[in-house]
Design a protein around this motif. Structure first.
Motif, PDB file in Angstrom:
ATOM      1  N   LYS A 160      13.212   4.411   9.539  1.00 41.01           N
ATOM      2  CA  LYS A 160      14.297   5.399   8.915  1.00 41.01           C
ATOM      3  C   LYS A 160      13.536   6.677   8.837  1.00 41.01           C
ATOM      4  O   LYS A 160      14.284   7.762   8.515  1.00 41.01           O
ATOM      5  CB  LYS A 160      14.839   4.996   7.668  1.00 41.01           C
ATOM      6  CG  LYS A 160      15.879   3.747   7.721  1.00 41.01           C
ATOM      7  CD  LYS A 160      16.237   3.468   6.389  1.00 41.01           C
ATOM      8  CE  LYS A 160      16.904   2.170   6.489  1.00 41.01           C
ATOM      9  NZ  LYS A 160      17.038   1.408   4.757  1.00 41.01           N
ATOM     10  N   ARG A 161      12.224   6.650   8.899  1.00 38.99           N
ATOM     11  CA  ARG A 161      11.612   8.034   8.660  1.00 38.99           C
ATOM     12  C   ARG A 161      11.620   8.886  10.135  1.00 38.99           C
ATOM     13  O   ARG A 161      12.120   8.237  10.830  1.00 38.99           O
ATOM     14  CB  ARG A 161      10.242   7.708   8.164  1.00 38.99           C
ATOM     15  CG  ARG A 161       9.892   6.919   7.015  1.00 38.99           C
ATOM     16  CD  ARG A 161       8.669   6.661   6.650  1.00 38.99           C
ATOM     17  NE  ARG A 161       8.532   5.827   5.284  1.00 38.99           N
ATOM     18  CZ  ARG A 161       7.655   5.882   4.454  1.00 38.99           C
ATOM     19  NH1 ARG A 161       6.435   6.523   4.894  1.00 38.99           N
ATOM     20  NH2 ARG A 161       7.685   5.200   3.395  1.00 38.99           N
ATOM     21  N   THR A 162      11.099   9.934  10.029  1.00 33.28           N
ATOM     22  CA  THR A 162      11.233  11.042  11.182  1.00 33.28           C
ATOM     23  C   THR A 162      10.385  10.345  12.080  1.00 33.28           C
ATOM     24  O   THR A 162       9.551   9.269  12.257  1.00 33.28           O
ATOM     25  CB  THR A 162      10.525  12.210  10.800  1.00 33.28           C
ATOM     26  OG1 THR A 162       9.261  12.057  10.728  1.00 33.28           O
ATOM     27  CG2 THR A 162      11.181  12.907   9.558  1.00 33.28           C
ATOM     28  N   MET A 206       0.845  -1.098  -0.090  1.00 37.07           N
ATOM     29  CA  MET A 206      -0.109  -0.031   0.036  1.00 37.07           C
ATOM     30  C   MET A 206       0.796   1.393  -0.015  1.00 37.07           C
ATOM     31  O   MET A 206       1.168   1.717   1.140  1.00 37.07           O
ATOM     32  CB  MET A 206      -0.800  -0.059   1.140  1.00 37.07           C
ATOM     33  CG  MET A 206      -1.674  -1.348   1.371  1.00 37.07           C
ATOM     34  SD  MET A 206      -2.736  -1.117   3.074  1.00 37.07           S
ATOM     35  CE  MET A 206      -1.635  -1.213   4.264  1.00 37.07           C
ATOM     36  N   ASP A 207       1.381   1.691  -0.967  1.00 36.96           N
ATOM     37  CA  ASP A 207       2.341   2.858  -1.182  1.00 36.96           C
ATOM     38  C   ASP A 207       1.709   4.102  -1.788  1.00 36.96           C
ATOM     39  O   ASP A 207       0.695   4.035  -2.767  1.00 36.96           O
ATOM     40  CB  ASP A 207       3.575   2.197  -1.964  1.00 36.96           C
ATOM     41  CG  ASP A 207       4.727   3.223  -1.834  1.00 36.96           C
ATOM     42  OD1 ASP A 207       4.880   3.907  -0.985  1.00 36.96           O
ATOM     43  OD2 ASP A 207       5.680   3.090  -2.817  1.00 36.96           O
ATOM     44  N   GLY A 208       2.197   5.304  -1.305  1.00 38.56           N
ATOM     45  CA  GLY A 208       1.966   6.365  -1.942  1.00 38.56           C
ATOM     46  C   GLY A 208       0.993   7.387  -1.161  1.00 38.56           C
ATOM     47  O   GLY A 208       0.756   8.432  -1.609  1.00 38.56           O
ATOM     48  N   ASN A 209       0.776   6.943   0.093  1.00 43.16           N
ATOM     49  CA  ASN A 209       0.102   7.849   1.134  1.00 43.16           C
ATOM     50  C   ASN A 209       0.892   9.286   1.250  1.00 43.16           C
ATOM     51  O   ASN A 209       0.171  10.315   1.208  1.00 43.16           O
ATOM     52  CB  ASN A 209       0.115   7.274   2.420  1.00 43.16           C
ATOM     53  CG  ASN A 209      -0.647   5.923   2.500  1.00 43.16           C
ATOM     54  OD1 ASN A 209      -1.401   5.613   1.573  1.00 43.16           O
ATOM     55  ND2 ASN A 209      -0.467   5.174   3.582  1.00 43.16           N
ATOM     56  N   GLY A 210       2.089   9.335   1.394  1.00 45.41           N
ATOM     57  CA  GLY A 210       3.180  10.531   1.516  1.00 45.41           C
ATOM     58  C   GLY A 210       2.645  11.421   0.307  1.00 45.41           C
ATOM     59  O   GLY A 210       2.401  12.577   0.647  1.00 45.41           O
ATOM     60  N   ARG A 211       2.919  10.975  -0.775  1.00 54.51           N
ATOM     61  CA  ARG A 211       2.623  11.906  -2.112  1.00 54.51           C
ATOM     62  C   ARG A 211       1.268  12.352  -2.131  1.00 54.51           C
ATOM     63  O   ARG A 211       0.938  13.413  -2.529  1.00 54.51           O
ATOM     64  CB  ARG A 211       3.160  10.851  -3.289  1.00 54.51           C
ATOM     65  CG  ARG A 211       4.591  11.049  -3.611  1.00 54.51           C
ATOM     66  CD  ARG A 211       4.941   9.844  -4.354  1.00 54.51           C
ATOM     67  NE  ARG A 211       4.893   8.601  -3.945  1.00 54.51           N
ATOM     68  CZ  ARG A 211       5.204   7.393  -4.490  1.00 54.51           C
ATOM     69  NH1 ARG A 211       5.389   7.289  -5.960  1.00 54.51           N
ATOM     70  NH2 ARG A 211       5.198   6.413  -3.896  1.00 54.51           N
ATOM     71  N   TRP A 212       0.409  11.363  -1.776  1.00 54.74           N
ATOM     72  CA  TRP A 212      -1.171  11.795  -1.778  1.00 54.74           C
ATOM     73  C   TRP A 212      -1.328  13.085  -1.191  1.00 54.74           C
ATOM     74  O   TRP A 212      -2.051  14.079  -1.490  1.00 54.74           O
ATOM     75  CB  TRP A 212      -1.962  10.805  -1.648  1.00 54.74           C
ATOM     76  CG  TRP A 212      -3.387  10.711  -1.447  1.00 54.74           C
ATOM     77  CD1 TRP A 212      -4.147  10.541  -2.893  1.00 54.74           C
ATOM     78  CD2 TRP A 212      -4.262  11.277  -0.661  1.00 54.74           C
ATOM     79  NE1 TRP A 212      -5.583  10.823  -2.630  1.00 54.74           N
ATOM     80  CE2 TRP A 212      -5.823  11.301  -1.061  1.00 54.74           C
ATOM     81  CE3 TRP A 212      -4.173  11.779   0.712  1.00 54.74           C
ATOM     82  CZ2 TRP A 212      -6.786  11.686  -0.359  1.00 54.74           C
ATOM     83  CZ3 TRP A 212      -5.209  12.183   1.422  1.00 54.74           C
ATOM     84  CH2 TRP A 212      -6.306  11.995   0.745  1.00 54.74           C
TER      85      TRP A 212
HETATM   86 MG    MG Z   1       6.418   4.830  -0.356  1.00 58.87          MG
END
Ligand code: MG
Ligand code: IPE
Ligand code: IPE
Length: 243
Positions: free
Chosen positions: A71-73, A20-26
């Motif tokens: 590794k994210r904030t 389930m990728d793309g939440n950040g860009r959305w």
């Molecule tokens: Mg991603």
């Protein structure tokens, strides 16, 4: 326990796994913080789960947080952990009512105790449900899973419970987090990235892949149906030659 056999081509997929990728860009596209995208993404899961029975999908596995996502904030990680707790609180009743059996895979050691106890409770609450098997991967990495499985296997060898000469490709999966699940037939990744990012490495050896451009919070049940529908046209050969 014998591993369930994969379906032959022509059938729909029995086990679908989703990155389930793309939440950040959305969220960024909307000028909002990344967590806003994760919240929208979490809300999507319900309609995808509910679409499964009609499609003949018995097993749905979703990648929610990888071993690399630490590794994210600190604030994104904390926000995600709190979202997982809220998801369990909010969805438990509906999952049970929809007869969804929930399991979690991944290493729980690094997760906070409160979240782990909520995961245990949801697994216990839905243990007898039979409609769809929903597996949620949290702090999951395919390499980490194989390493942890190998450690347990080595312990059994050291204890004399397992003969090293008897170890074959049927043995190792019994030690994986997914030991009760069939291998995925179809792996879908949203957001246009064409990589697997350490998801179900062992299990996906013969999976079919679909990479779709839609960002996860926009991935509708309708698109899920279409993507799953395309699977029936794949010719799965498993290395053999068809007559
Ligand atoms: Mg991603
Ligand atoms: C997927 O969305 C959710 C997690 C990895 C937790 P991302 O957060 O990776 O979204 P993008 O890829 O940055 O758009
Ligand atoms: C994979 O997405 C992990 C999840 C969807 C939970 P990532 O966004 O973390 O993967 P990369 O960094 O693009 O490979």
């Amino acid at each position: 326990m014998a591993q369930p056999q994969p379906k032959q081509s022509g059938d729909g997929p029995r086990h679908v796994a989703i990155i389930m990728d793309g939440n950040g860009r959305w969220a960024t596209q909307r000028g909002r913080p990344r967590l806003f995208g994760h919240q929208a993404g979490a809300r999507r899961v319900r309609e995808i789960v509910e679409a499964c029975p009609d499609l003949g999908v018995d097993y749905l596995t979703v990648f929610a947080f990888s071993t690399e996502n630490w590794k994210r904030t600190q604030s994104e990680v904390a926000g995600l952990m709190s979202l997982f707790r809220r998801y369990i609180t909010r969805e438990a009743k509906a999952l049970k009512a929809n007869d969804v059996c929930v399991r979690f895979i991944g290493d729980r050691v690094r997760l906070d105790a409160k979240l782990v106890s909520m995961m245990d409770e949801l697994e216990a609450l839905t243990a007898n449900c039979r409609s769809v098997n929903l597996t949620i991967a949290i702090n999951y990495g395919g390499r980490d899973e194989v390493a942890r499985a190998t450690k347990r296997l080595a312990r059994d060898v050291a204890l004399g419970k397992l003969d090293p000469e008897a170890v074959d490709e049927e043995t190792l999966p019994k030690y994986l987090d997914t030991c009760v699940l069939p291998d995925p037939d179809l792996v879908i990744r949203t957001s246009g990235e064409a990589r697997i990012s350490n998801f179900l490495l062992w299990q996906s050896a013969y999976a079919e892949y679909e990479f779709v451009d839609t960002l996860w919070p926009d991935f509708s049940a309708e698109e899920f149906r279409k993507t799953v529908g395309g699977f029936g046209t794949r010719d799965r050969r498993y290395g053999a030659v068809r007559a």
